[in-house]
Scaffold this active site. Structure first.
Site, PDB file in Angstrom:
ATOM      1  N   LYS A  27       4.963   8.195  -8.112  1.00 14.52           N
ATOM      2  CA  LYS A  27       4.222   7.498  -8.868  1.00 14.52           C
ATOM      3  C   LYS A  27       2.795   8.084  -9.490  1.00 14.52           C
ATOM      4  O   LYS A  27       2.770   8.361  -9.296  1.00 14.52           O
ATOM      5  CB  LYS A  27       3.724   6.793  -7.880  1.00 14.52           C
ATOM      6  CG  LYS A  27       2.467   5.520  -9.232  1.00 14.52           C
ATOM      7  CD  LYS A  27       1.918   4.118  -8.262  1.00 14.52           C
ATOM      8  CE  LYS A  27       0.939   3.494  -7.901  1.00 14.52           C
ATOM      9  NZ  LYS A  27       0.243   3.120  -7.825  1.00 14.52           N
ATOM     10  N   HIS A  77      -3.899  -0.736   1.691  1.00 14.65           N
ATOM     11  CA  HIS A  77      -2.875  -0.903   1.523  1.00 14.65           C
ATOM     12  C   HIS A  77      -1.888   0.446   2.419  1.00 14.65           C
ATOM     13  O   HIS A  77      -3.180   1.723   2.251  1.00 14.65           O
ATOM     14  CB  HIS A  77      -1.632  -1.045   0.636  1.00 14.65           C
ATOM     15  CG  HIS A  77      -2.005   0.257  -0.201  1.00 14.65           C
ATOM     16  ND1 HIS A  77      -2.714   0.582  -1.040  1.00 14.65           N
ATOM     17  CD2 HIS A  77      -0.658   1.293  -0.660  1.00 14.65           C
ATOM     18  CE1 HIS A  77      -2.288   2.239  -1.309  1.00 14.65           C
ATOM     19  NE2 HIS A  77      -1.453   2.675  -1.424  1.00 14.65           N
ATOM     20  N   ASP A  99       0.998   2.782   2.940  1.00 13.49           N
ATOM     21  CA  ASP A  99       2.603   3.309   2.605  1.00 13.49           C
ATOM     22  C   ASP A  99       3.701   2.717   3.013  1.00 13.49           C
ATOM     23  O   ASP A  99       3.729   3.190   3.838  1.00 13.49           O
ATOM     24  CB  ASP A  99       2.267   4.493   1.793  1.00 13.49           C
ATOM     25  CG  ASP A  99       2.055   4.453   0.376  1.00 13.49           C
ATOM     26  OD1 ASP A  99       0.586   3.903   0.176  1.00 13.49           O
ATOM     27  OD2 ASP A  99       0.840   6.384   0.565  1.00 13.49           O
ATOM     28  N   HIS A 117      -5.480   3.028   3.120  1.00 15.12           N
ATOM     29  CA  HIS A 117      -5.717   3.342   2.399  1.00 15.12           C
ATOM     30  C   HIS A 117      -6.282   2.290   0.796  1.00 15.12           C
ATOM     31  O   HIS A 117      -5.767   1.746   0.391  1.00 15.12           O
ATOM     32  CB  HIS A 117      -5.590   4.817   1.589  1.00 15.12           C
ATOM     33  CG  HIS A 117      -4.306   4.641   1.609  1.00 15.12           C
ATOM     34  ND1 HIS A 117      -3.130   4.403   1.881  1.00 15.12           N
ATOM     35  CD2 HIS A 117      -3.854   4.787  -0.150  1.00 15.12           C
ATOM     36  CE1 HIS A 117      -1.792   4.463   1.490  1.00 15.12           C
ATOM     37  NE2 HIS A 117      -2.591   4.218   0.093  1.00 15.12           N
TER      38      HIS A 117
HETATM   39  C1  OGA Z   1      -1.225   5.468  -4.287  1.00 17.18           C
HETATM   40  C2  OGA Z   1      -1.933   5.251  -4.021  1.00 17.18           C
HETATM   41  C3  OGA Z   1      -4.233   6.344  -3.801  1.00 17.18           C
HETATM   42  C4  OGA Z   1      -4.906   7.513  -5.142  1.00 17.18           C
HETATM   43  O1  OGA Z   1      -0.595   4.417  -5.397  1.00 17.18           O
HETATM   44  O2  OGA Z   1      -0.269   4.111  -3.237  1.00 17.18           O
HETATM   45  O3  OGA Z   1      -2.531   4.837  -2.693  1.00 17.18           O
HETATM   46  O4  OGA Z   1      -5.575   8.144  -4.757  1.00 17.18           O
HETATM   47  N1  OGA Z   1      -3.167   5.782  -4.531  1.00 17.18           N
HETATM   48  O5  OGA Z   1      -4.254   7.412  -6.330  1.00 17.18           O
HETATM   49 NI    NI Z   2      -0.970   4.362  -1.260  1.00 24.58          NI
END
Ligand code: OGA
Ligand code: NI
Length: 333
Positions: A200, A219, A221, A275
């Protein structure tokens, strides 16, 4: 009709100190009101090249924190720099060029370009756009979802993936040994060479009110392990002892999150970390998490070694895709 992306909204804002009301989080979520500013212990920084200590350090961090920063991991800075450059350049394409990769909810696949949409009881939105695509295994890669511009996008991601496979093995080996298991036990339980890696790219435009908005809401992961490269704009926060604390930016470090599947396999000995991501008033924040997960049909549940009469199973045994379905639809597991 295409969803309106946060990048487009941010570029059209008239005012330097207001944001549309749907981006203003409820007060109990606002980073301005809920970030802990007092002295707090720092998320562990672990040296992957320190072979005498690395197993204990990873195991302890995964029990106590569910997150750590990994240095001396062996991925050349130039490889990470290229991953970052091509991702950043994708988001600099015109809106129309990016929309050619728009995620299609009807396809049943998460892959593609989109904007954070979580089912939110108050109709609130998060301040960020993203691009999702698979990196591994080769049989699950759809190159149609990988940007063709910039032209080095594909090579940069392939080179990074090759290094990441080695790092993932080392992390899973240490996590297994730290539980008193055979070195390859967790990797086997997660599907071995069939493990999925999903990239992502999170793109968080500058936000006039970073005290009120969130880039990604709280959330854990769903993955087994998430390996994240940030840019140099801090923003990731974790919940520790019921306080939201900032992660320091450690140049060159990979941020490793323990995800739900490792918590489940270890029957709670390792913790997946809660987080969220905050945003910045002046600067674009970008992050590159790779979610490493079992294949969809893999059965996942607490390993038998950790289930006894005194310590019964805390989680169900079911297919990974069933864990995924419940999480995405906010149903009880
Ligand atoms: C996610 C996430 C955190 C970030 O995309 O699952 O927790 O630091 N991103 O972008
Ligand atoms: Ni995340």
């Amino acid at each position: 009709m295409a969803q309106v992306k946060v990048q487009a909204i941010a570029s059209m804002l008239q005012s330097k100190d207001t944001i549309p009301p749907e981006f203003v989080r409820m007060e109990d979520e606002q980073p301005g009101a809920t970030t802990y500013r007092g002295p707090a212990p720092a998320v562990p920084v672990i040296d992957l090249a320190d072979t005498d200590r690395v197993v204990d350090a990873i195991a302890e961090a995964s029990r106590e924190w569910g997150i750590f920063q990994l240095v001396n991991h062996g991925i050349p800075a130039a490889v990470i720099g290229e991953l970052q450059r091509v991702g950043r350049e994708f988001f600099q394409l015109s809106q129309e060029e990016k929309e050619a990769y728009a995620a299609d909810p009807r396809s049943g696949s998460i892959e593609g370009y989109g904007t954070q949409i979580q089912k939110d009881p108050h109709g609130k939105k998060a301040w960020g756009d993203y691009l999702f695509h698979n990196l591994w295994p080769p049989s699950r890669i759809n190159h149609g979802m990988w940007p063709r511009q910039p032209s080095s996008y594909r090579e940069a991601n392939e080179v990074y993936t090759k290094y990441l496979l080695g790092i993932l093995d080392k992390i899973l080996d240490s996590l297994s040994l730290g539980l008193g298991l055979e070195r390859s036990a967790l990797k086997k339980a997660l599907g071995g060479e069939e493990m999925d890696m999903l990239l992502k790219v999170n793109y968080y435009p500058p936000c006039p009110r970073p005290d009120l908005a969130l880039g990604v809401v709280a959330h854990s992961d769903l993955s087994a392990v998430t390996i994240l490269v940030p840019n140099d704009v801090p923003g990731l926060q974790i919940s520790k002892d019921d306080r939201w604390i900032d992660l320091d930016y450690v140049p060159g470090a990979l941020i490793i999150h323990i995800g739900d599947q490792i918590e489940i396999l270890s029957n709670g000995k390792y913790k997946s970390v809660l987080h969220r991501a905050t945003v910045n008033k002046e600067r674009v924040r970008i992050s590159w998490p790779v979610f490493c997960s079992p294949p969809p049909e893999m059965m996942v549940g607490p390993l038998p070694q950790f289930v006894t009469d005194q310590n019964p199973a805390k989680y169900k045994t079911k297919k990974y895709k069933d864990y995924q379905y419940c999480k995405l639809n906010k149903l009880p597991q």
